[in-house]
Scaffold this motif. Sequence first.
Motif, mmCIF file in Angstrom:
data_model
loop_
_atom_site.group_PDB
_atom_site.id
_atom_site.type_symbol
_atom_site.label_atom_id
_atom_site.label_comp_id
_atom_site.label_asym_id
_atom_site.label_seq_id
_atom_site.Cartn_x
_atom_site.Cartn_y
_atom_site.Cartn_z
ATOM 1 N N ARG A 197 -3.148 -5.038 -1.990
ATOM 2 C CA ARG A 197 -3.304 -4.404 -3.302
ATOM 3 C C ARG A 197 -4.040 -5.319 -4.266
ATOM 4 N NH1 ARG A 197 2.108 -0.986 -5.029
ATOM 5 N NH2 ARG A 197 2.219 0.342 -3.166
ATOM 6 N N ARG A 198 -4.607 -4.713 -5.297
ATOM 7 C CA ARG A 198 -5.479 -5.444 -6.217
ATOM 8 C C ARG A 198 -4.732 -6.148 -7.350
ATOM 9 N NH1 ARG A 198 -10.904 -1.793 -7.257
ATOM 10 N NH2 ARG A 198 -11.878 -2.181 -5.219
ATOM 11 N N SER A 199 -3.491 -5.771 -7.624
ATOM 12 C CA SER A 199 -2.774 -6.357 -8.747
ATOM 13 C C SER A 199 -3.577 -6.141 -10.028
ATOM 14 C CB SER A 199 -2.508 -7.839 -8.488
ATOM 15 O OG SER A 199 -1.782 -8.436 -9.531
ATOM 16 N N ASN A 228 1.497 -5.072 -0.484
ATOM 17 C CA ASN A 228 1.814 -5.447 -1.862
ATOM 18 C C ASN A 228 2.471 -6.820 -1.846
ATOM 19 O OD1 ASN A 228 2.319 -5.476 -4.590
ATOM 20 N ND2 ASN A 228 4.026 -4.037 -4.501
ATOM 21 N N THR A 258 -14.023 1.570 -9.475
ATOM 22 C CA THR A 258 -13.424 2.443 -8.470
ATOM 23 C C THR A 258 -14.506 3.079 -7.620
ATOM 24 O OG1 THR A 258 -13.343 4.263 -10.078
ATOM 25 C CG2 THR A 258 -11.363 2.925 -9.820
ATOM 26 N N GLU A 304 -7.745 2.069 -1.032
ATOM 27 C CA GLU A 304 -6.389 1.832 -0.533
ATOM 28 C C GLU A 304 -6.365 1.758 0.993
ATOM 29 O OE1 GLU A 304 -2.136 1.436 -0.723
ATOM 30 O OE2 GLU A 304 -3.741 1.136 -2.187
ATOM 31 N N ASP A 327 3.041 -4.398 -12.751
ATOM 32 C CA ASP A 327 1.872 -3.519 -12.814
ATOM 33 C C ASP A 327 1.369 -3.378 -14.246
ATOM 34 O OD1 ASP A 327 2.087 -3.025 -10.074
ATOM 35 O OD2 ASP A 327 3.464 -1.358 -10.392
ATOM 36 N N ARG A 354 -1.311 4.113 -9.954
ATOM 37 C CA ARG A 354 -0.409 4.881 -9.084
ATOM 38 C C ARG A 354 0.574 5.713 -9.888
ATOM 39 N NH1 ARG A 354 -0.715 2.647 -3.909
ATOM 40 N NH2 ARG A 354 -1.954 0.741 -3.871
ATOM 41 N N TYR A 368 -4.605 -2.745 -12.086
ATOM 42 C CA TYR A 368 -5.236 -1.646 -11.352
ATOM 43 C C TYR A 368 -4.183 -0.749 -10.706
ATOM 44 C CZ TYR A 368 -7.837 0.701 -7.599
ATOM 45 O OH TYR A 368 -8.365 1.638 -6.738
ATOM 46 N N ASP A 369 -3.135 -1.355 -10.165
ATOM 47 C CA ASP A 369 -2.122 -0.586 -9.446
ATOM 48 C C ASP A 369 -1.245 0.258 -10.360
ATOM 49 O OD1 ASP A 369 -2.569 -1.238 -6.635
ATOM 50 O OD2 ASP A 369 -2.147 -3.288 -7.263
ATOM 51 N N ASN A 381 0.236 4.736 0.189
ATOM 52 C CA ASN A 381 0.740 3.360 0.139
ATOM 53 C C ASN A 381 0.416 2.680 1.459
ATOM 54 O OD1 ASN A 381 2.137 3.132 -2.504
ATOM 55 N ND2 ASN A 381 3.324 4.837 -1.688
#
Length: 479
Positions: A408-410, A130, A390, A402, A136, A119, A115-116, A126
């Motif tokens: 973060r979702r990784s 994390n 999303t 965010e 990613d 970016r 997911y990240d 940010n």
Amino acid sequence: MPDFTATTPHIIPLVYQPDSAHWFALVRHLPHAVWLDSGRPQSTYGRFDIIAAAPQCLVETRGANTSIRYDDGRTDESALDPFYLLKKYLPADQLPEHSNSNLPFIGGALGYFAYDLGRRLETMPNLARNDIALPDMSVGIYPWAIIQDHQHKTACLVINTELGQRLGDAYNFLEIEQLCASAAKNPAFHEAINCIKSVQKSFKISEFESNLKVEEYQQALAKIHDYIRAGDCYQVNFAQRFSAEFSGDPLIAYLALRQALPSPFSGFMQLEAGSVLSLSPERFIQVRDKRVETKPIKGTIKRGATPEEDAANAEWLQNSLKNRAENVMIVDLLRNDLSKHCAQVRVPTLCELQTFANVHHLVSTVTGELTPNATALDLLRDAFPGGSITGAPKIRAMEIIEELEPTRRSLYCGSLGYISADGQMDTSIAIRTLVCDGDKIHCWGGGGIVADSETEQEYRESIAKVKVLMDTLEKEFGS
């Protein structure tokens, strides 16, 4: 790097196994072993399983940097768009009118897009912590694969020598051929999976704990409702993360989970410093002979304890205006995303009921035809991450995620799948997914929040979606 064209693979018949775990057990000792798993024989939705290992080239992105490592020791670094980099190793010309193979995969890219990775496509704040070290993006270019077709009950080894040659020095296909050839003659092959299961005591896990207290979850949903009333967004997919400590072989855990929750878009990946265990019911994007399909899930209710309660729950979900509205919002978003590279975008099914081991879902289908000069990677890039996880509008929903999710979702809500050397693709939405990072294992449960979402119901639903995963691991392997 020369242009790639679709190639005719060398196909070697193998012994079909109703459970592809036998074939994966044979090759999982090799580096970066990956198993795209249809959940058979328990699941009835999926058809193909794809198994590979020892990629000739590994492409991994962390933040703004992508590393490219070849099996012969060569390495490279790049700050270019990761999707653009993958096009260097896969066909960049237009998709052929028809695939030259009845197989879904003839060598190519296998792996995940977290997911990240979004970016790299959009400017995002940010704010979230994390704390997971996995890349990613982790995608290998594999010039061979074992393919199991559960519909026709066949299996084969696919070897794409031309792909291997274009990636550099000669690849050791002989080792793979000999390994597969010897399996059918070796009685121990059929016991390989039992050998793995016999060491279950080597996997242990603590109890899962959420990264949000109940009151923190309530405050986050109140903030989302404020944003919706202010007109910032229509829907936000909000999730909480559950984490535990573990030791031992994650494949043991995956084998238990696929029994408890057989799912058509599952997968297991062995990484250098972790693992991916995905039990996803949701397709993201499939491309087959220029035909494109996405199947968003929006609308969920748990299975009933009795047949009567189960039927009542399913009927309630089908008649729920709130859940149908959630689904329609995401269908509209995906129609827009597909239209960037597709013509004739249609919705052949809307809010169809599908039933899985733990929940009922509302699933819609959106289709299209890939336009000339567009590739599967173009389509994946410009629809990533998937709208069903999303919210709408997508970018504003991601900014709110965010802001409100503490970590973060990784890989969660990213994608797992393949892009074949002949341009075909199939990818999942990485929900019902666990990642192992060091001695920590994480999973996420979430849902789409809209104006009339009830906080307590959404909280219960976010747990219900992954409760079977956590309960299975804690009951079987709790320390």
